[in-house]
Design a protein around this motif. Structure first.
Motif, PDB file in Angstrom:
ATOM      1  N   SER A   1       0.851  -1.183   0.000  1.00 11.39           N
ATOM      2  CA  SER A   1       0.000   0.000   0.000  1.00 11.39           C
ATOM      3  C   SER A   1       0.891   1.239   0.000  1.00 11.39           C
ATOM      4  CB  SER A   1      -0.900   0.001   1.236  1.00 11.39           C
ATOM      5  OG  SER A   1      -1.719   1.155   1.258  1.00 11.39           O
TER       6      SER A   1
ATOM      7  N   ASP B   1      -1.813  12.440  -6.305  1.00  8.68           N
ATOM      8  CA  ASP B   1      -2.940  12.147  -7.192  1.00  8.68           C
ATOM      9  C   ASP B   1      -2.826  12.985  -8.460  1.00  8.68           C
ATOM     10  OD1 ASP B   1      -5.262  11.259  -8.260  1.00  8.68           O
ATOM     11  OD2 ASP B   1      -6.578  12.420  -6.938  1.00  8.68           O
TER      12      ASP B   1
ATOM     13  N   LEU C   1       0.866   6.061 -11.711  1.00  4.01           N
ATOM     14  CA  LEU C   1       0.738   4.610 -11.850  1.00  4.01           C
ATOM     15  C   LEU C   1       1.781   4.061 -12.816  1.00  4.01           C
ATOM     16  CD1 LEU C   1      -0.676   1.997 -11.241  1.00  4.01           C
ATOM     17  CD2 LEU C   1      -2.434   2.578 -12.946  1.00  4.01           C
TER      18      LEU C   1
ATOM     19  N   GLN D   1      -6.515   1.995  -7.065  1.00  4.37           N
ATOM     20  CA  GLN D   1      -6.131   3.371  -6.757  1.00  4.37           C
ATOM     21  C   GLN D   1      -7.354   4.177  -6.334  1.00  4.37           C
ATOM     22  OE1 GLN D   1      -4.109   5.383  -9.933  1.00  4.37           O
ATOM     23  NE2 GLN D   1      -3.524   7.144  -8.675  1.00  4.37           N
ATOM     24  N   GLN D   2      -7.160   4.955  -5.266  1.00  4.34           N
ATOM     25  CA  GLN D   2      -8.190   5.870  -4.806  1.00  4.34           C
ATOM     26  C   GLN D   2      -7.553   7.236  -4.592  1.00  4.34           C
ATOM     27  OE1 GLN D   2      -9.581   3.810  -1.268  1.00  4.34           O
ATOM     28  NE2 GLN D   2     -11.375   3.014  -2.350  1.00  4.34           N
ATOM     29  N   GLY D   3      -8.203   8.290  -5.066  1.00  5.41           N
ATOM     30  CA  GLY D   3      -7.609   9.617  -4.942  1.00  5.41           C
ATOM     31  C   GLY D   3      -8.613  10.660  -4.526  1.00  5.41           C
TER      32      GLY D   3
ATOM     33  N   ALA E   1      -3.508  10.330  -2.889  1.00  2.00           N
ATOM     34  CA  ALA E   1      -4.098   9.072  -3.338  1.00  2.00           C
ATOM     35  C   ALA E   1      -3.420   7.906  -2.629  1.00  2.00           C
ATOM     36  CB  ALA E   1      -3.955   8.921  -4.850  1.00  2.00           C
ATOM     37  N   SER E   2      -4.129   6.797  -2.578  1.00  8.14           N
ATOM     38  CA  SER E   2      -3.532   5.546  -2.110  1.00  8.14           C
ATOM     39  C   SER E   2      -3.513   4.577  -3.282  1.00  8.14           C
ATOM     40  CB  SER E   2      -4.337   4.953  -0.957  1.00  8.14           C
ATOM     41  OG  SER E   2      -5.640   4.610  -1.369  1.00  8.14           O
ATOM     42  N   LEU E   3      -2.450   3.835  -3.359  1.00 12.80           N
ATOM     43  CA  LEU E   3      -2.263   2.876  -4.447  1.00 12.80           C
ATOM     44  C   LEU E   3      -1.954   1.527  -3.812  1.00 12.80           C
ATOM     45  CD1 LEU E   3      -2.108   2.895  -7.589  1.00 12.80           C
ATOM     46  CD2 LEU E   3       0.370   3.117  -7.336  1.00 12.80           C
TER      47      LEU E   3
END
Length: 429
Positions: free
Chosen positions: A354, A359, A364, A383-385, A390-392
């Motif tokens: 994680s 973002d 990526l 991926q969430q931003g 963001a978290s990847l």
């Protein structure tokens, strides 16, 4: 039945030792029938003789453990004091003065098991230690006797009840690590100083013992890779659930793919909910064994506590006493294979990483390039931003630990990676 009793010296009379003494007294007739001779508690060595010990004749209490094991009329010494010294010296002295030994001392066996086995063999005496790993669960004897004709390839297990209780609470209630630890302490599952459990030292000692027996190779505590579970978070459990997994602190001992070496390690890992170990709840232990002929076996039960551990000690006591009567000894150390123990970098498994990243476009692609450059293949990416952050979450295919370590080091150098939030191995697939 022989009428002269077999004499037993008990070293330590704490939670386990007092329960051993109680069972020897209350089940004396049954034990005598099973062994073929009475067993007699001939002495109990303690540090604090003034403490009241119900059911134990005060005349048996002594603070001179050395004199007790040197008596010469002692048939079996039961060692449940723990630690390295004076336990090591007392055990070797017992062998030299004609006694066999039953021990629950995982730390000593993991560090000096080879020397203790050599001392037992030199004096034609038994060294049994079922209680050193997983409490009441029959595990040592099945590995070194029942599976002696098979080839064990992997031993995967939950061997510490404290850590399993904490992780189970985090999983089932959403509690944080400290909150779950506090509950474990209040219920008596965790010691006032839980370091040996939560940092994996206890499990690592057990892993060394299991690997040595399973692979007929000497494996010491120093050979076991160890990683604690104090950094596991609620977010890790959330990610695990999205993958259909849970998190356990696992002891993993396995042969390399070519069978030419072995590895032993302890660390938190995600395992699929479909794996039998995923359903092990509370303070219970379970060990999963994979072998050529018998396939998959699982041993499950209470892994600690006075009564369960005493049960394992008494089982060993019966076996050793039977050997004593027949003039034989049981199986000793089997280290003929002498396989090398590979470093952690050679271990191959899957990983869940994680990352906290910026973002913005291209992040990526940068991250994927780093994985590719280090030979680590990506299985899935999520991926969430929001608001520039963001978290990847990256889940890999199987790769070596060394390759993953190089990947993470390179990721930390990227300007777009603000931090590596979590790295978790994925096992049991």
């Amino acid at each position: 039945m022989r009428t002269r009793p077999l004499k037993v010296a008990l070293l330590g009379c704490g939670v386990v030792g007092s329960e051993v003494a109680r069972i020897m007294t209350t089940h004396a007739d049954d034990l005598a029938a099973r062994i073929g001779a009475p067993v007699e508690l001939a002495g109990v060595a303690v540090r604090r003789p003034s403490r009241v010990r119900e059911g134990i004749d005060p005349a048996l209490i002594t603070t001179d453990a050395t004199a007790l094991v040197k008596r010469g009329d002692i048939d079996v010494v039961v060692e449940v004091i723990g630690g390295i010294e004076p336990a090591r010296t007392l055990i070797t002295t017992a062998f030299e003065h004609g006694a066999s030994v039953v021990s629950a001392n995982k730390a000593l066996l993991a560090q000096d098991g080879a020397a203790l086995h050599a001392a037992a063999e030199a004096n034609s005496k038994d060294l049994y230690y079922e209680a050193a790993v997983a409490g009441a669960i029959p595990l040592i004897r099945p590995l070194r006797e029942s599976l002696a004709g098979d080839k064990v390839n992997r031993v995967l297990g939950i061997v510490n009840g404290t850590t399993n209780f904490i992780l189970d609470k985090m999983d089932s209630t959403g509690a944080g690590y400290q909150e779950a630890l506090d509950e474990a302490t209040a219920l008596g599952y965790a010691e006032a100083d839980p370091t040996a459990d939560v940092e994996g030292f206890d499990a690592a000692a057990k892993a060394a013992i299991l690997a040595g027996i399973a692979f007929h190779t000497r494996v010491r505590l120093d050979d076991v890779y160890r990683e604690g579970m104090t950094e596991v978070t609620a977010a890790d459990f959330a990610s695990a659930k999205e993958m259909g997994c849970t998190i356990k602190l696992l002891a993993i001992c396995e042969r390399a793919g070519d069978g030419a070496s072995v590895t032993a390690r302890v660390h938190p890992a995600m395992i699929p909910l479909t794996h039998p170990l995923a359903s092990v709840r509370g303070a219970y232990n379970a060990v999963f064994v994979e072998s050529d002929a018998s396939g998959q076996l699982m041993f499950y039960g209470p892994g600690a506590g006075g009564s369960p551990t005493a049960s394992a000690v008494l089982g060993d006591l019966v076996a050793v006493c039977r050997n004593r009567l027949s003039g034989a000894t049981g199986p000793g150390e089997s280290a003929y294979a002498a396989l090398p123990v590979s470093p952690m970098g050679d271990v191959v498994t899957r990983y869940h990483i994680s990352l906290d990243v910026a973002d913005k476009p291209g992040v990526l692609a940068q991250v994927a390039t780093v994985f590719a450059e280090h030979g680590v293949s990506i299985d899935t990416v999520r991926q969430q931003g929001k608001d520039g952050e963001a978290s990847l979450v990256v889940v890999t295919h199987r790769a070596s630990d060394a390759a993953l370590g190089g990947t993470v080091e390179a990721l930390r150098k990227l300007d777009t990676v603000r931090g590596v939030a979590s790295i978790m191995r994925v096992e049991g697939e």
